[in-house]
Design a protein around this motif. Structure first.
Motif, PDB file in Angstrom:
ATOM      1  N   SER A  99     -33.860  -5.066  -5.968  1.00  0.00           N
ATOM      2  CA  SER A  99     -33.148  -6.465  -6.874  1.00  0.00           C
ATOM      3  C   SER A  99     -33.065  -7.287  -5.980  1.00  0.00           C
ATOM      4  CB  SER A  99     -31.369  -5.256  -7.459  1.00  0.00           C
ATOM      5  OG  SER A  99     -30.707  -5.092  -5.701  1.00  0.00           O
ATOM      6  N   TYR A 100     -32.575  -8.689  -6.314  1.00  0.00           N
ATOM      7  CA  TYR A 100     -32.141  -9.541  -6.198  1.00  0.00           C
ATOM      8  C   TYR A 100     -30.454 -10.616  -6.718  1.00  0.00           C
ATOM      9  CZ  TYR A 100     -33.703 -12.701 -10.143  1.00  0.00           C
ATOM     10  OH  TYR A 100     -33.424 -13.030 -11.480  1.00  0.00           O
ATOM     11  N   ARG A 101     -30.484 -11.243  -5.480  1.00  0.00           N
ATOM     12  CA  ARG A 101     -29.160 -12.191  -5.918  1.00  0.00           C
ATOM     13  C   ARG A 101     -28.989 -13.438  -5.521  1.00  0.00           C
ATOM     14  NH1 ARG A 101     -24.374 -11.470  -1.787  1.00  0.00           N
ATOM     15  NH2 ARG A 101     -25.131 -10.528  -0.440  1.00  0.00           N
ATOM     16  N   LEU A 102     -28.571 -14.553  -5.932  1.00  0.00           N
ATOM     17  CA  LEU A 102     -28.425 -15.588  -5.232  1.00  0.00           C
ATOM     18  C   LEU A 102     -27.459 -15.508  -4.219  1.00  0.00           C
ATOM     19  CD1 LEU A 102     -28.179 -17.768  -8.931  1.00  0.00           C
ATOM     20  CD2 LEU A 102     -30.458 -17.308  -7.265  1.00  0.00           C
ATOM     21  N   MET A 103     -27.761 -16.576  -3.405  1.00  0.00           N
ATOM     22  CA  MET A 103     -26.643 -16.912  -2.375  1.00  0.00           C
ATOM     23  C   MET A 103     -25.512 -16.960  -1.975  1.00  0.00           C
ATOM     24  SD  MET A 103     -26.083 -15.967   1.500  1.00  0.00           S
ATOM     25  CE  MET A 103     -25.442 -16.943   2.064  1.00  0.00           C
ATOM     26  N   PRO A 104     -24.302 -16.616  -2.239  1.00  0.00           N
ATOM     27  CA  PRO A 104     -23.203 -16.750  -2.213  1.00  0.00           C
ATOM     28  C   PRO A 104     -22.823 -18.471  -1.401  1.00  0.00           C
ATOM     29  CG  PRO A 104     -22.601 -14.998  -1.751  1.00  0.00           C
ATOM     30  CD  PRO A 104     -24.174 -15.720  -1.802  1.00  0.00           C
ATOM     31  N   ASN A 105     -21.890 -19.106  -1.886  1.00  0.00           N
ATOM     32  CA  ASN A 105     -21.475 -20.296  -1.216  1.00  0.00           C
ATOM     33  C   ASN A 105     -20.359 -21.061  -1.538  1.00  0.00           C
ATOM     34  OD1 ASN A 105     -21.824 -23.670  -0.360  1.00  0.00           O
ATOM     35  ND2 ASN A 105     -21.442 -24.539  -2.032  1.00  0.00           N
ATOM     36  N   VAL A 106     -19.571 -20.149  -0.370  1.00  0.00           N
ATOM     37  CA  VAL A 106     -18.182 -19.816  -0.448  1.00  0.00           C
ATOM     38  C   VAL A 106     -17.313 -21.999   0.553  1.00  0.00           C
ATOM     39  CG1 VAL A 106     -16.140 -18.677   0.038  1.00  0.00           C
ATOM     40  CG2 VAL A 106     -18.558 -17.936  -0.571  1.00  0.00           C
ATOM     41  N   CYS A 154     -20.145 -12.530   0.979  1.00  0.00           N
ATOM     42  CA  CYS A 154     -19.856 -12.425  -0.433  1.00  0.00           C
ATOM     43  C   CYS A 154     -20.488 -11.378  -1.979  1.00  0.00           C
ATOM     44  CB  CYS A 154     -19.276 -13.758  -1.050  1.00  0.00           C
ATOM     45  SG  CYS A 154     -18.745 -14.217  -2.255  1.00  0.00           S
ATOM     46  N   THR A 155     -19.157 -10.810  -2.042  1.00  0.00           N
ATOM     47  CA  THR A 155     -19.939 -10.374  -3.678  1.00  0.00           C
ATOM     48  C   THR A 155     -19.824 -10.577  -4.982  1.00  0.00           C
ATOM     49  OG1 THR A 155     -17.859  -8.218  -3.907  1.00  0.00           O
ATOM     50  CG2 THR A 155     -19.530  -7.799  -2.338  1.00  0.00           C
ATOM     51  N   MET A 156     -18.699 -12.320  -5.207  1.00  0.00           N
ATOM     52  CA  MET A 156     -18.548 -12.153  -6.409  1.00  0.00           C
ATOM     53  C   MET A 156     -17.598 -11.737  -6.710  1.00  0.00           C
ATOM     54  SD  MET A 156     -20.636 -15.010  -5.919  1.00  0.00           S
ATOM     55  CE  MET A 156     -20.626 -16.056  -7.468  1.00  0.00           C
ATOM     56  N   SER A 157     -16.972 -10.749  -6.305  1.00  0.00           N
ATOM     57  CA  SER A 157     -15.938 -10.744  -7.391  1.00  0.00           C
ATOM     58  C   SER A 157     -14.449 -11.327  -7.486  1.00  0.00           C
ATOM     59  CB  SER A 157     -14.851  -9.509  -5.890  1.00  0.00           C
ATOM     60  OG  SER A 157     -14.515 -10.084  -5.170  1.00  0.00           O
ATOM     61  N   ARG A 158     -13.814 -12.173  -6.883  1.00  0.00           N
ATOM     62  CA  ARG A 158     -13.609 -13.329  -6.919  1.00  0.00           C
ATOM     63  C   ARG A 158     -11.872 -12.422  -7.206  1.00  0.00           C
ATOM     64  NH1 ARG A 158     -17.818 -15.209  -9.898  1.00  0.00           N
ATOM     65  NH2 ARG A 158     -18.022 -17.756  -9.703  1.00  0.00           N
ATOM     66  N   ASN A 159     -11.601 -11.172  -6.134  1.00  0.00           N
ATOM     67  CA  ASN A 159      -9.839 -10.896  -6.508  1.00  0.00           C
ATOM     68  C   ASN A 159      -9.107 -11.617  -6.155  1.00  0.00           C
ATOM     69  OD1 ASN A 159     -10.878  -8.718  -7.398  1.00  0.00           O
ATOM     70  ND2 ASN A 159     -11.531  -8.529  -5.332  1.00  0.00           N
ATOM     71  N   TYR A 160      -9.716 -12.816  -5.201  1.00  0.00           N
ATOM     72  CA  TYR A 160      -8.735 -13.677  -4.848  1.00  0.00           C
ATOM     73  C   TYR A 160      -7.549 -14.840  -5.802  1.00  0.00           C
ATOM     74  CZ  TYR A 160     -11.802 -17.590  -5.525  1.00  0.00           C
ATOM     75  OH  TYR A 160     -13.202 -17.815  -6.505  1.00  0.00           O
ATOM     76  N   MET A 161      -8.310 -14.978  -6.988  1.00  0.00           N
ATOM     77  CA  MET A 161      -7.949 -15.588  -7.937  1.00  0.00           C
ATOM     78  C   MET A 161      -6.677 -14.986  -8.757  1.00  0.00           C
ATOM     79  SD  MET A 161     -11.502 -16.722  -9.837  1.00  0.00           S
ATOM     80  CE  MET A 161     -10.584 -18.154 -11.052  1.00  0.00           C
ATOM     81  N   LYS A 167      -6.451 -19.537  -5.760  1.00  0.00           N
ATOM     82  CA  LYS A 167      -7.126 -19.683  -6.796  1.00  0.00           C
ATOM     83  C   LYS A 167      -7.848 -21.247  -6.728  1.00  0.00           C
ATOM     84  CE  LYS A 167      -7.273 -19.767 -11.808  1.00  0.00           C
ATOM     85  NZ  LYS A 167      -6.781 -19.175 -13.275  1.00  0.00           N
ATOM     86  N   GLU A 168      -6.874 -21.822  -5.952  1.00  0.00           N
ATOM     87  CA  GLU A 168      -6.518 -23.308  -6.364  1.00  0.00           C
ATOM     88  C   GLU A 168      -7.440 -23.536  -4.823  1.00  0.00           C
ATOM     89  OE1 GLU A 168      -3.045 -25.541  -6.671  1.00  0.00           O
ATOM     90  OE2 GLU A 168      -2.431 -24.965  -8.704  1.00  0.00           O
ATOM     91  N   ALA A 169      -7.403 -22.905  -3.766  1.00  0.00           N
ATOM     92  CA  ALA A 169      -8.419 -23.070  -2.340  1.00  0.00           C
ATOM     93  C   ALA A 169      -9.332 -23.033  -2.478  1.00  0.00           C
ATOM     94  CB  ALA A 169      -7.015 -22.626  -1.750  1.00  0.00           C
ATOM     95  N   VAL A 170      -9.769 -21.660  -2.897  1.00  0.00           N
ATOM     96  CA  VAL A 170     -10.742 -21.319  -2.823  1.00  0.00           C
ATOM     97  C   VAL A 170     -11.839 -21.514  -4.049  1.00  0.00           C
ATOM     98  CG1 VAL A 170     -12.987 -19.202  -2.402  1.00  0.00           C
ATOM     99  CG2 VAL A 170     -10.013 -19.513  -1.176  1.00  0.00           C
ATOM    100  N   LYS A 171     -13.553 -21.622  -3.609  1.00  0.00           N
ATOM    101  CA  LYS A 171     -14.366 -21.954  -4.709  1.00  0.00           C
ATOM    102  C   LYS A 171     -15.297 -20.982  -3.823  1.00  0.00           C
ATOM    103  CE  LYS A 171     -16.985 -25.703  -6.603  1.00  0.00           C
ATOM    104  NZ  LYS A 171     -17.651 -27.231  -6.914  1.00  0.00           N
ATOM    105  N   ILE A 172     -16.190 -20.790  -5.199  1.00  0.00           N
ATOM    106  CA  ILE A 172     -17.297 -19.630  -4.905  1.00  0.00           C
ATOM    107  C   ILE A 172     -18.515 -20.272  -5.674  1.00  0.00           C
ATOM    108  CG2 ILE A 172     -18.159 -17.637  -4.765  1.00  0.00           C
ATOM    109  CD1 ILE A 172     -15.693 -16.200  -3.167  1.00  0.00           C
ATOM    110  N   THR A 173     -19.170 -20.286  -5.358  1.00  0.00           N
ATOM    111  CA  THR A 173     -20.277 -20.841  -6.127  1.00  0.00           C
ATOM    112  C   THR A 173     -21.889 -19.907  -5.317  1.00  0.00           C
ATOM    113  OG1 THR A 173     -20.930 -22.771  -5.088  1.00  0.00           O
ATOM    114  CG2 THR A 173     -19.487 -22.688  -7.042  1.00  0.00           C
ATOM    115  N   ARG A 174     -22.766 -20.854  -6.697  1.00  0.00           N
ATOM    116  CA  ARG A 174     -24.191 -19.622  -5.937  1.00  0.00           C
ATOM    117  C   ARG A 174     -25.349 -20.358  -5.439  1.00  0.00           C
ATOM    118  NH1 ARG A 174     -23.007 -16.245  -9.854  1.00  0.00           N
ATOM    119  NH2 ARG A 174     -22.638 -13.980  -9.120  1.00  0.00           N
ATOM    120  N   VAL A 175     -26.124 -20.529  -4.397  1.00  0.00           N
ATOM    121  CA  VAL A 175     -27.226 -21.694  -4.062  1.00  0.00           C
ATOM    122  C   VAL A 175     -27.901 -21.214  -5.242  1.00  0.00           C
ATOM    123  CG1 VAL A 175     -28.247 -22.136  -2.410  1.00  0.00           C
ATOM    124  CG2 VAL A 175     -26.411 -21.785  -1.280  1.00  0.00           C
TER     125      VAL A 175
END
Length: 224
Positions: A99-106, A154-161, A167-175
């Protein structure tokens, strides 16, 4: 009486050294069950195989359970090994999961301090953030803050939201151009060898495409 006789027979076999406790499981009050493992398979060379494999052919794992036999039962098995590739059938594929995934950008858009930093690093996104002491450049009145330590975890779970402040302080995207591949092997070939062979085959196929494209252009030029 039959159960007692079976247990007595098993005990005699065990004492004689013909069977071990690992090869048979005792069931109180019932005839025992014989476990047949992959180590029971014996290599019988055919033709010149004896010269090609002077040390014989052995199982990679000799503790694979093949069957369970009750008293009076037996198995006569002749197995033939054939080498193949996954393109022919999935049973020849040495890969269990690929499998593959994109690198998270935190990113931290806003600073996260104190208790919120502890929750972010230890509860909502473990191993992604770490908590460090505040410095002179930070807002006064705070003892510690969260910083990005390992975006890879990072597993892109977004539990912090779940927390409005986070939610306003953290931004997670993908490279978009950074891929992380995971390859699991079934054991016949190591993941490193699988990856190298896959790249070699891919390179060979690319050369074939280039060759066919060049030949097609040559043919079109001749036709003109």
């Amino acid at each position: 009486a039959a159960a007692e006789a079976a247990e007595a027979h098993h005990s005699a076999q065990h004492k004689a050294g013909k069977e071990t406790m690992a090869e048979a499981v005792e069931m109180p009050g019932r005839p025992y069950t014989k476990h047949v493992y992959s180590r029971s398979l014996e290599f019988v060379p055919q033709g010149t195989q004896g010269d090609q494999f002077p040390e014989g052919v052995h199982m990679v794992h000799d503790d694979i359970l093949l069957a369970k036999l009750r008293p009076g039962q037996s198995i006569e098995l002749e197995a033939h090994a054939r080498r193949g590739v996954g393109e022919d059938h999935a049973k020849f594929s040495p890969v269990a999961t690929a499998s593959y995934r994109l690198m998270p950008n935190v990113e931290l858009i806003k600073p996260v301090y104190d208790e919120l930093a502890d929750d972010l690093a230890g509860l909502y996104e473990p191993d992604v953030f770490t908590v460090v002491k505040c410095g002179p450049e930070d807002e006064p009145g705070h003892d510690r803050k969260a910083v990005v330590a390992n975006p890879y975890a990072c597993t892109m779970s977004r539990n912090y939201m779940r927390v409005p402040e986070l939610k306003e302080a953290v931004k997670i995207t993908r490279v978009p151009d950074h891929f992380i591949f995971s390859v699991e092997s079934v054991g016949a070939i190591t993941p490193g060898v699988i990856l190298a062979e896959a790249l070699r085959i891919l390179k060979f196929k690319c050369h074939n495409v280039i060759r066919m494209a060049d030949e097609s252009l040559e043919v079109e030029g001749l036709n003109e």
